[in-house]
Design an enzyme around this catalytic site. Structure first.
Site, PDB file in Angstrom:
ATOM      1  N   CYS A  68      14.774  14.627  22.430  1.00  0.00           N
ATOM      2  CA  CYS A  68      15.673  14.237  23.523  1.00  0.00           C
ATOM      3  C   CYS A  68      16.824  15.226  23.647  1.00  0.00           C
ATOM      4  O   CYS A  68      17.255  15.577  24.755  1.00  0.00           O
ATOM      5  CB  CYS A  68      16.237  12.836  23.285  1.00  0.00           C
ATOM      6  SG  CYS A  68      14.996  11.518  23.243  1.00  0.00           S
TER       7      CYS A  68
ATOM      8  N   CYS B 239      17.073  10.924  18.571  1.00  0.00           N
ATOM      9  CA  CYS B 239      15.825  11.579  19.011  1.00  0.00           C
ATOM     10  C   CYS B 239      16.027  13.087  19.148  1.00  0.00           C
ATOM     11  O   CYS B 239      16.725  13.555  20.059  1.00  0.00           O
ATOM     12  CB  CYS B 239      15.377  10.956  20.334  1.00  0.00           C
ATOM     13  SG  CYS B 239      14.022  11.829  21.135  1.00  0.00           S
TER      14      CYS B 239
END
Length: 316
Positions: free
Chosen positions: A56, A53
């Protein structure tokens, strides 16, 4: 949004964690100990992420930096949803990064997606204030919450203030926190929802009806209702420019200024009216100043200062 301990239920106490315990990787199996139990002492932020991600990877370092800066007043737990998907599923996390804040064993706030550092910092600061810092008791948390709500209200953020005041009252089934009750009414007044403010004051619990906070907000509502009919400020100022002794225009201007949030200017006009003709309209200016002082509250710096100025005029 946040958690206020129920009335007569003390918050759990705990010492500030060591630096090495502030940020840790966790799992579904360790969630109870790392988050639920740990959040009895301080707020625990849970960062649901995954190695693939991109957002993230942007958010993670910001969270870590901000949590470290809080110096033990909050903790950060990171959970890789690829390895441990159960808790994320239970919380209905549909996309990552997803951030949840827990306090006293339950989720109290959160957000989705990567936020800029300023917003993450505000998120953490809110948790610190509302939780009353590490090991704060019920009274500490309540005072912090009231202070946070007042700060939001003074900044014009009536939505945040209303949410905090509302949660304080929810923690007290009988709605007997006068400061929170009055705060909700003030939010309505600021939003110019005077009818609802009046309705809420009409339902104030008898046990707090005579509290100074309720008395002050009653005066604030009364002044707001007066000010709603005061007239446009430019027109009133033009009248005064043509005739400085137009007492009616000066009185209405003070009300209009108050309605516009210009408290000091409103007080100045009434003090000037008292100086020019203290007996005008059965001492209307002096009586209106008293209502202002009641609305501001007895300890407000403007009340204290203006009372002195009024006394110097009346007793010179």
């Amino acid at each position: 949004m946040f958690s206020i301990p129920p009335a007569n239920k003390p918050a759990a106490a705990g010492a500030a964690p060591a630096a090495g315990d502030l940020i840790k990787d966790s799992s579904d199996r360790a969630f109870m100990a790392d988050v639920i139990e740990a959040s009895q002492a301080v707020p625990v932020i849970v960062d649901f992420w995954a190695p693939w991600c991109g957002p993230c990877k942007q958010l993670g370092p910001i969270l870590e930096k901000t949590v470290l800066a809080a110096k033990g007043k909050v903790r950060l737990v990171k959970i890789d949803t690829d390895k441990d998907p159960m808790i994320a599923s239970q919380l209905r996390v549909q996309s990552i990064p997803a951030v949840y804040a827990f306090f006293q064993g339950r989720p109290v706030d959160g957000f989705m997606g990567a936020l800029p550092e300023s917003q993450v910092k505000a998120f953490v600061e809110k948790l610190v204030k509302l939780a009353g810092a590490a090991g704060g008791g019920e009274g500490d948390i309540l005072e912090e919450a009231l202070a946070q709500a007042k700060e939001a209200l003074e900044a014009g953020d009536t939505q945040t203030a209303s949410e905090i005041y509302g949660e304080i009252l929810q923690a007290d089934p009988e709605n007997l926190n006068a400061a929170a009750y009055a705060g909700l009414v003030r939010c309505l007044i600021v939003n110019e929802d005077l009818d609802r403010a009046k309705q809420m004051l009409g339902k104030v619990p008898e046990q707090i009806a005579k509290d100074k906070e309720i008395a002050a907000v009653r005066s604030a509502l009364e002044v707001a209702e007066q000010a709603a009919n005061a007239g446009p400020i430019p027109e009133l100022m033009e009248k005064l420019a043509q005739n400085q002794d137009d007492h009616e225009a000066r009185f209405d201007l003070a009300l209009a200024l108050f309605a516009a949030g210009k408290r000091e200017a409103a007080v100045d006009e009434l003090l000037e009216l008292v100086r020019r003709d203290r007996g005008w309209n059965d001492e209307a200016a002096r009586k209106q100043l008293v209502k202002f002082f009641e609305a501001f509250g007895p300890t407000d710096p403007l009340t204290v200062q203006s009372r002195r100025r009024l006394s110097s005029i009346l007793f010179r």
